[in-house]
Write a protein that holds these residues in place. Structure first.
Motif, mmCIF file in Angstrom:
data_model
loop_
_atom_site.group_PDB
_atom_site.id
_atom_site.type_symbol
_atom_site.label_atom_id
_atom_site.label_comp_id
_atom_site.label_asym_id
_atom_site.label_seq_id
_atom_site.Cartn_x
_atom_site.Cartn_y
_atom_site.Cartn_z
ATOM 1 N N LEU A 1 -0.997 -43.817 3.888
ATOM 2 C CA LEU A 1 -1.394 -44.407 2.520
ATOM 3 C C LEU A 1 -3.190 -44.977 3.317
ATOM 4 C CD1 LEU A 1 1.480 -46.849 1.068
ATOM 5 C CD2 LEU A 1 0.604 -43.562 1.165
ATOM 6 N N ASP A 2 -3.297 -44.732 3.981
ATOM 7 C CA ASP A 2 -5.313 -45.261 4.584
ATOM 8 C C ASP A 2 -4.981 -46.276 4.538
ATOM 9 O OD1 ASP A 2 -5.927 -42.715 5.190
ATOM 10 O OD2 ASP A 2 -5.940 -41.884 3.513
ATOM 11 N N LEU A 3 -4.113 -47.459 4.563
ATOM 12 C CA LEU A 3 -4.353 -48.506 4.566
ATOM 13 C C LEU A 3 -3.972 -49.648 6.027
ATOM 14 C CD1 LEU A 3 -1.181 -49.322 1.308
ATOM 15 C CD2 LEU A 3 -4.428 -49.618 1.792
ATOM 16 N N GLU A 4 -5.167 -50.479 6.491
ATOM 17 C CA GLU A 4 -5.398 -51.333 7.083
ATOM 18 C C GLU A 4 -3.280 -51.704 7.537
ATOM 19 O OE1 GLU A 4 -8.483 -53.827 7.895
ATOM 20 O OE2 GLU A 4 -9.624 -51.896 7.272
ATOM 21 N N ALA A 5 -3.208 -51.630 9.401
ATOM 22 C CA ALA A 5 -2.147 -52.892 9.195
ATOM 23 C C ALA A 5 -1.705 -54.621 8.875
ATOM 24 C CB ALA A 5 -1.661 -52.806 10.637
ATOM 25 N N ARG B 1 8.915 -54.503 1.899
ATOM 26 C CA ARG B 1 9.945 -53.873 1.719
ATOM 27 C C ARG B 1 11.311 -54.836 1.188
ATOM 28 N NH1 ARG B 1 12.657 -50.511 0.720
ATOM 29 N NH2 ARG B 1 13.836 -49.338 2.088
ATOM 30 N N ARG B 2 11.218 -55.831 0.897
ATOM 31 C CA ARG B 2 12.333 -56.619 0.359
ATOM 32 C C ARG B 2 13.403 -56.301 1.877
ATOM 33 N NH1 ARG B 2 10.879 -59.167 -3.874
ATOM 34 N NH2 ARG B 2 12.620 -59.693 -4.549
ATOM 35 N N VAL B 3 13.586 -56.943 2.643
ATOM 36 C CA VAL B 3 14.297 -56.463 4.178
ATOM 37 C C VAL B 3 14.233 -57.161 4.640
ATOM 38 C CG1 VAL B 3 13.769 -53.782 4.251
ATOM 39 C CG2 VAL B 3 12.815 -55.682 5.059
ATOM 40 N N ASN B 4 15.462 -57.850 5.200
ATOM 41 C CA ASN B 4 16.140 -58.756 6.148
ATOM 42 C C ASN B 4 14.858 -59.722 7.152
ATOM 43 O OD1 ASN B 4 18.542 -58.528 4.623
ATOM 44 N ND2 ASN B 4 17.418 -60.353 3.977
ATOM 45 N N LEU B 5 15.107 -57.997 8.013
ATOM 46 C CA LEU B 5 14.477 -58.925 9.576
ATOM 47 C C LEU B 5 13.206 -57.801 9.705
ATOM 48 C CD1 LEU B 5 18.070 -59.131 11.427
ATOM 49 C CD2 LEU B 5 16.745 -60.524 10.226
ATOM 50 N N CYS C 1 18.307 -47.484 4.831
ATOM 51 C CA CYS C 1 18.072 -48.310 3.768
ATOM 52 C C CYS C 1 16.814 -47.306 3.329
ATOM 53 C CB CYS C 1 17.215 -49.692 4.588
ATOM 54 S SG CYS C 1 17.116 -50.272 2.551
ATOM 55 N N ASP C 2 17.324 -46.529 2.235
ATOM 56 C CA ASP C 2 16.325 -45.683 1.072
ATOM 57 C C ASP C 2 15.310 -46.587 0.549
ATOM 58 O OD1 ASP C 2 17.506 -42.705 2.193
ATOM 59 O OD2 ASP C 2 18.904 -43.214 0.604
ATOM 60 N N PRO C 3 13.980 -46.127 0.108
ATOM 61 C CA PRO C 3 13.385 -47.264 -0.513
ATOM 62 C C PRO C 3 13.559 -46.538 -1.727
ATOM 63 C CG PRO C 3 11.966 -44.880 0.865
ATOM 64 C CD PRO C 3 13.470 -44.897 1.206
ATOM 65 N N CYS C 4 13.256 -47.276 -2.455
ATOM 66 C CA CYS C 4 13.274 -47.288 -4.128
ATOM 67 C C CYS C 4 12.328 -47.350 -4.842
ATOM 68 C CB CYS C 4 14.162 -48.517 -4.699
ATOM 69 S SG CYS C 4 13.423 -50.225 -3.997
ATOM 70 N N SER C 5 12.356 -46.815 -5.722
ATOM 71 C CA SER C 5 11.034 -47.297 -7.118
ATOM 72 C C SER C 5 10.632 -48.442 -6.932
ATOM 73 C CB SER C 5 11.524 -46.840 -8.427
ATOM 74 O OG SER C 5 12.566 -47.870 -8.777
ATOM 75 N N ARG C 6 10.759 -49.409 -6.631
ATOM 76 C CA ARG C 6 10.107 -50.532 -6.305
ATOM 77 C C ARG C 6 9.145 -50.686 -5.748
ATOM 78 N NH1 ARG C 6 11.657 -56.233 -6.602
ATOM 79 N NH2 ARG C 6 9.622 -57.516 -6.964
ATOM 80 N N MET C 7 8.551 -49.465 -4.387
ATOM 81 C CA MET C 7 7.960 -49.493 -3.819
ATOM 82 C C MET C 7 6.948 -48.874 -4.377
ATOM 83 S SD MET C 7 9.067 -50.732 -0.674
ATOM 84 C CE MET C 7 10.166 -51.908 -2.342
ATOM 85 N N GLU C 8 7.378 -48.131 -5.566
ATOM 86 C CA GLU C 8 5.882 -47.527 -6.263
ATOM 87 C C GLU C 8 5.269 -48.460 -6.844
ATOM 88 O OE1 GLU C 8 4.507 -44.062 -5.714
ATOM 89 O OE2 GLU C 8 5.780 -44.116 -4.304
ATOM 90 N N GLU C 9 5.657 -49.767 -7.363
ATOM 91 C CA GLU C 9 5.309 -50.631 -7.787
ATOM 92 C C GLU C 9 4.260 -51.651 -6.788
ATOM 93 O OE1 GLU C 9 8.016 -53.312 -10.239
ATOM 94 O OE2 GLU C 9 9.339 -51.494 -10.336
ATOM 95 N N ILE C 10 4.763 -51.728 -5.391
ATOM 96 C CA ILE C 10 3.627 -52.230 -5.091
ATOM 97 C C ILE C 10 2.520 -51.747 -4.107
ATOM 98 C CG2 ILE C 10 3.481 -52.846 -2.558
ATOM 99 C CD1 ILE C 10 6.927 -53.918 -2.584
ATOM 100 N N HIS C 11 2.665 -50.108 -4.442
ATOM 101 C CA HIS C 11 1.792 -49.589 -3.587
ATOM 102 C C HIS C 11 2.049 -48.191 -4.027
ATOM 103 C CE1 HIS C 11 -1.851 -47.060 -1.748
ATOM 104 N NE2 HIS C 11 -2.330 -48.843 -2.161
ATOM 105 N N ALA D 1 6.119 -42.771 2.033
ATOM 106 C CA ALA D 1 5.291 -42.781 2.958
ATOM 107 C C ALA D 1 7.156 -43.478 4.098
ATOM 108 C CB ALA D 1 4.148 -44.372 3.114
ATOM 109 N N LEU D 2 7.491 -44.319 3.322
ATOM 110 C CA LEU D 2 8.766 -44.718 3.630
ATOM 111 C C LEU D 2 9.889 -44.037 3.762
ATOM 112 C CD1 LEU D 2 8.687 -48.144 2.440
ATOM 113 C CD2 LEU D 2 8.098 -47.790 4.532
ATOM 114 N N THR D 3 9.775 -43.160 3.515
ATOM 115 C CA THR D 3 10.637 -41.884 3.638
ATOM 116 C C THR D 3 10.833 -41.624 4.766
ATOM 117 O OG1 THR D 3 10.939 -41.909 0.840
ATOM 118 C CG2 THR D 3 12.085 -40.411 2.212
ATOM 119 N N PRO D 4 9.942 -40.587 5.397
ATOM 120 C CA PRO D 4 10.621 -40.224 6.861
ATOM 121 C C PRO D 4 11.408 -40.523 8.282
ATOM 122 C CG PRO D 4 8.028 -40.028 6.219
ATOM 123 C CD PRO D 4 8.800 -40.719 5.467
ATOM 124 N N ASP D 5 11.719 -40.003 8.362
ATOM 125 C CA ASP D 5 12.059 -40.457 9.963
ATOM 126 C C ASP D 5 13.035 -41.924 10.345
ATOM 127 O OD1 ASP D 5 11.532 -38.605 11.201
ATOM 128 O OD2 ASP D 5 8.949 -39.143 11.731
#
Length: 156
Positions: free
Chosen positions: A66-70, A78-82, A111-121, A127-131
């Motif tokens: 997404l051309d964003l810096e780390a 991402r709302r994951v635990n670990l 853990c398939d990314p959900c539409s909530r990720m689009e609310e974040i950016h 971008a979270l879907t591959p691999d």
């Protein structure tokens, strides 16, 4: 053997609730990550989402796409635990992830990314879907208390 370190722990006590990051937490077969609403055992539930993990490398790759810096978006959004670092998580159900002295998690599914990720950016979901960049969902097989910095290893 594939090994790395636990780089972060997060939880939230209700849907869409605020994320709390902690340095240490108990993880049990009854409630998953202590204080996280998703891990609690429900009689009718599948137990597939008792605990979730993502890698720092996968998160960074998604941000790079997404051309964003780390670090531009903190991993816990991402709302994951670990957050695992320096390890490749298994992409097959049934494999075991060991964290710290005793915790064992069985991989249940991606853990398939959900539409909530689009609310974040915009574009984050794609971008979270591959691999399996979106991480894995697992169930707790053996309980334990884990701390940021603990060793993580994969048992195949």
């Amino acid at each position: 053997m594939n090994s790395g370190r636990l780089a972060g722990i997060a939880r939230h006590d209700r849907p869409r609730g605020p994320i709390e990051t902690v340095n240490e937490v108990a993880v049990t077969t009854r409630e998953g990550v202590h204080g996280d609403y998703r891990g609690a055992m429900k009689p009718e539930g599948s137990r597939k989402r008792q605990i979730s993990l993502i890698t720092a490398e996968g998160w960074s790759a998604a941000l790079s796409d997404l051309d964003l810096e780390a670090g531009a978006i903190p991993w816990w959004h991402r709302r994951v635990n670990l957050l695992a670092k320096g390890i490749t998580l298994p992409q097959r159900a049934g494999e075991h992830i060991h964290i710290g002295k005793t915790l064992i998690i069985e991989v249940a599914q991606e853990c398939d990314p959900c539409s909530r990720m689009e609310e974040i950016h915009p574009g984050l979901k794609a971008a979270l879907t591959p691999d399996w960049r979106g991480g894995i969902l697992g169930r707790v097989l053996v309980e334990g208390t884990i701390r940021v910095g603990d060793a993580i290893r994969i048992e195949e």
